[in-house]
Design a protein around this motif. Structure first.
Motif, short mmCIF file in Angstrom:
data_model
loop_
_atom_site.label_atom_id
_atom_site.label_comp_id
_atom_site.label_asym_id
_atom_site.label_seq_id
_atom_site.Cartn_x
_atom_site.Cartn_y
_atom_site.Cartn_z
N LEU A 36 0.72 -1.36 0.09
CA LEU A 36 0.07 0.16 -0.07
C LEU A 36 0.79 1.30 -0.14
O LEU A 36 0.21 2.27 -0.17
CB LEU A 36 -0.92 0.17 1.16
CG LEU A 36 -1.89 -1.01 1.33
CD1 LEU A 36 -2.73 -1.06 2.47
CD2 LEU A 36 -3.01 -1.03 0.23
N GLN A 37 2.14 1.21 0.18
CA GLN A 37 2.98 2.26 0.11
C GLN A 37 2.99 3.19 -1.13
O GLN A 37 2.87 4.34 -0.82
CB GLN A 37 4.45 1.91 0.58
CG GLN A 37 5.34 3.23 0.78
CD GLN A 37 6.80 2.60 1.41
OE1 GLN A 37 7.24 1.45 0.72
NE2 GLN A 37 7.25 3.19 2.34
N ASN A 38 3.08 2.38 -2.05
CA ASN A 38 3.23 3.54 -3.57
C ASN A 38 1.65 4.14 -3.51
O ASN A 38 1.54 5.30 -3.95
CB ASN A 38 3.34 2.38 -4.67
CG ASN A 38 4.82 1.92 -4.66
OD1 ASN A 38 5.52 2.69 -4.08
ND2 ASN A 38 5.14 0.98 -5.38
N ARG A 39 0.55 3.58 -3.03
CA ARG A 39 -0.62 4.13 -3.26
C ARG A 39 -0.66 5.55 -2.30
O ARG A 39 -1.21 6.40 -2.98
CB ARG A 39 -1.93 3.14 -2.94
CG ARG A 39 -2.09 1.97 -3.98
CD ARG A 39 -3.29 1.21 -3.79
NE ARG A 39 -4.32 1.99 -4.23
CZ ARG A 39 -5.86 1.74 -3.61
NH1 ARG A 39 -5.73 0.68 -3.18
NH2 ARG A 39 -6.68 2.60 -3.86
N GLN A 40 -0.41 5.20 -1.31
CA GLN A 40 -0.26 6.41 -0.29
C GLN A 40 0.64 7.54 -0.68
O GLN A 40 0.42 8.59 -0.80
CB GLN A 40 0.18 6.04 1.14
CG GLN A 40 0.00 6.97 2.35
CD GLN A 40 -1.38 7.16 2.65
OE1 GLN A 40 -2.30 6.45 2.08
NE2 GLN A 40 -1.42 8.09 3.52
N LEU A 41 1.73 7.22 -1.41
CA LEU A 41 2.59 8.09 -2.11
C LEU A 41 2.07 8.98 -3.11
O LEU A 41 2.00 9.98 -3.18
CB LEU A 41 4.03 7.29 -2.35
CG LEU A 41 5.19 8.30 -3.04
CD1 LEU A 41 5.45 9.45 -2.40
CD2 LEU A 41 6.14 7.51 -3.76
N TYR A 343 -3.21 5.01 6.42
CA TYR A 343 -3.43 4.83 5.31
C TYR A 343 -5.01 5.10 4.76
O TYR A 343 -5.87 4.97 5.51
CB TYR A 343 -3.36 3.34 4.84
CG TYR A 343 -3.97 3.11 3.58
CD1 TYR A 343 -2.89 3.45 2.26
CD2 TYR A 343 -4.79 2.31 3.12
CE1 TYR A 343 -3.34 3.14 1.02
CE2 TYR A 343 -5.37 2.02 2.02
CZ TYR A 343 -4.63 2.27 0.88
OH TYR A 343 -4.94 2.08 -0.48
N GLY A 344 -5.15 5.92 3.58
CA GLY A 344 -6.59 6.21 3.23
C GLY A 344 -6.35 7.51 2.62
O GLY A 344 -6.03 8.47 2.78
N LEU A 345 -6.62 7.41 1.11
CA LEU A 345 -6.36 8.43 0.17
C LEU A 345 -7.26 9.48 0.34
O LEU A 345 -7.03 10.71 0.12
CB LEU A 345 -6.56 7.79 -1.44
CG LEU A 345 -5.36 6.92 -1.60
CD1 LEU A 345 -5.46 6.49 -3.37
CD2 LEU A 345 -3.92 7.13 -1.04
N THR A 346 -8.70 9.13 0.70
CA THR A 346 -9.55 9.95 0.97
C THR A 346 -9.24 11.15 1.98
O THR A 346 -9.38 12.17 1.82
CB THR A 346 -11.05 9.25 1.11
OG1 THR A 346 -11.33 8.52 0.10
CG2 THR A 346 -12.09 10.75 0.99
N SER A 347 -8.82 10.40 3.07
CA SER A 347 -8.52 11.28 4.24
C SER A 347 -7.34 12.18 4.01
O SER A 347 -7.24 13.31 4.26
CB SER A 347 -8.31 10.38 5.42
OG SER A 347 -7.69 10.94 6.58
N LEU A 348 -6.32 11.66 3.41
CA LEU A 348 -5.19 12.19 3.09
C LEU A 348 -5.40 13.50 2.11
O LEU A 348 -4.89 14.52 2.39
CB LEU A 348 -4.01 11.33 2.44
CG LEU A 348 -2.78 12.01 2.26
CD1 LEU A 348 -1.93 12.61 3.45
CD2 LEU A 348 -1.80 10.84 1.43
#
Length: 371
Positions: A36-41, A343-348
């Motif tokens: 999941l690291q690349n997605r968070q990046l 982790y969480g793209l919406t929140s970030l």
């Protein structure tokens, strides 16, 4: 809408702190679940881009459409109820055009924007019975839709943010005192009632989490299992931690004793692998980000700007406190992410959008003073 600003007036201090805590989160997520690291990046890059773009647009332009923002927020939350994706018995996600996101996270930012403008529009008589009832009436629909997902923790965070924005907007102290006199006894009574075996006020799993928090030894192999292991992991990190991506057999993370550590229990990863020093670094960065938002709030050119910055400070501050309190056993287990870290793209991305408004408010206030 778009104005000329001086680069030297930019709040680089806030940007550096936000990027620093995000990098810490990306490293911790990579250690918790490398896939999941690349997605968070990528989410961080997208959020950073949106933050910079929004920082150069006059926030007052967006606030002109505050009713549109409120309506759009309601549409998204209603769509979750009817077309939402169910994961782990919770319907919180919406998929549009192949993109899955969580409207309850975007709701935090949109409600801050809406109520900030609404309060400024009615600042002359904000303490009138009509406006008090209207504000409460406008808060209830999105709050209920989020609570029904079910997502009690996010509902509580939104209530706290709303209270801060309303207080900054000029809520009378007499009203605050009156509400507290009713709210505190009501909260105690509510807690007593929800602990009864046949209660129907909250979901059964929510009651179990509260009971597990009060009597962890009784639920040691059940509801209290994850939270107990989280505290054990943080303590085992000692001063400097065991190191990111370590292969120690004694690691609580490596033993899979904490489910989904990349989300709600990400602070556990930081505590175990970066130790007390890493945990303090995360806490200090989040505290300084909230403090910087409050600093900008004091200088804002209008009440709406002050309320937006205060709302963002409350969002980062309250949510960080709740998340860390859960990981350290101070609060019952809830599903609140650690800002910029979990982790969480919406929140970030939503948090970066909110910070974009804070950056513009600072540029606007400095521009006003220079003129």
């Amino acid at each position: 809408m778009f104005k000329n600003y001086r680069i030297r007036d930019y709040d680089f201090k806030l940007i550096i702190m936000v990027v620093a805590i995000t990098i810490l989160g990306i490293l911790a997520i990579g250690s918790a679940k490398e896939s999941l690291q690349n997605r968070q990046l990528m989410g961080a890059i997208m959020g950073f881009f949106l933050m910079i773009v929004l920082s150069f647009f006059d926030y007052s332009f967006f606030l002109r459409f505050y009713w549109v923002i409120y309506a759009f927020n309601m549409v998204l939350l209603l769509m979750v109820q009817f077309f939402g994706e169910t994961v782990n018995n919770a319907k919180r996600w919406l998929e549009i055009g192949g993109i899955q996101f969580q409207p309850s996270e975007t709701a935090k930012i949109m409600l801050i924007l809406f109520f900030s403008q609404f309060i400024m529009k009615h600042r002359e008589n904000i303490n009138s019975l009509k406006n008090i009832l209207l504000l409460c009436f406008l808060l209830v629909p999105p709050l209920l839709l989020i609570y029904k997902q079910p997502d009690m923790s996010t509902s509580i965070v939104i209530i706290l943010i709303f209270c801060v924005v309303w207080y900054i907007g000029g809520l009378d102290y007499k009203i605050i005192a009156g509400v507290l006199c009713v709210a505190i006894p009501a909260a105690v009574i509510f807690l007593i009632l929800v602990l009864q075996p046949d209660q129907t006020l909250i979901e059964e799993y929510q009651q179990t989490r509260i009971l597990a928090w009060l009597e962890p030894e009784k639920y040691a192999t059940g509801a209290a299992y994850q939270q107990t292991n989280a505290m054990m992991a943080i303590g085992s990190g000692q001063l400097w931690g065991k190191g990111l991506n370590n292969n120690e057999i004694s690691s609580v993370k490596n033993g899979n004793f904490i489910s989904e550590p990349q989300t709600d229990f990400i602070f556990t990863i930081i505590g175990e692998e970066l130790g007390f020093v890493g945990g303090c670094a995360a806490v200090i960065l989040l505290f300084l980000i909230a403090l910087e938002c409050l600093s900008v709030a004091r200088k804002a050119k209008d009440l709406a700007g002050t309320c937006i910055c205060s709302g963002m400070a409350a969002l980062v501050g309250f949510q960080s406190f709740v998340n860390i309190a859960v990981a350290t056993g101070l609060f019952p287990n809830t599903g609140v992410p650690l800002p910029f870290v979990s982790y969480g793209l919406t929140s970030l991305v939503s948090l970066y959008v909110g910070m974009g408004f804070v950056l513009n408010i600072r540029l606007q206030c400095i521009r006003k003073y220079n003129n």
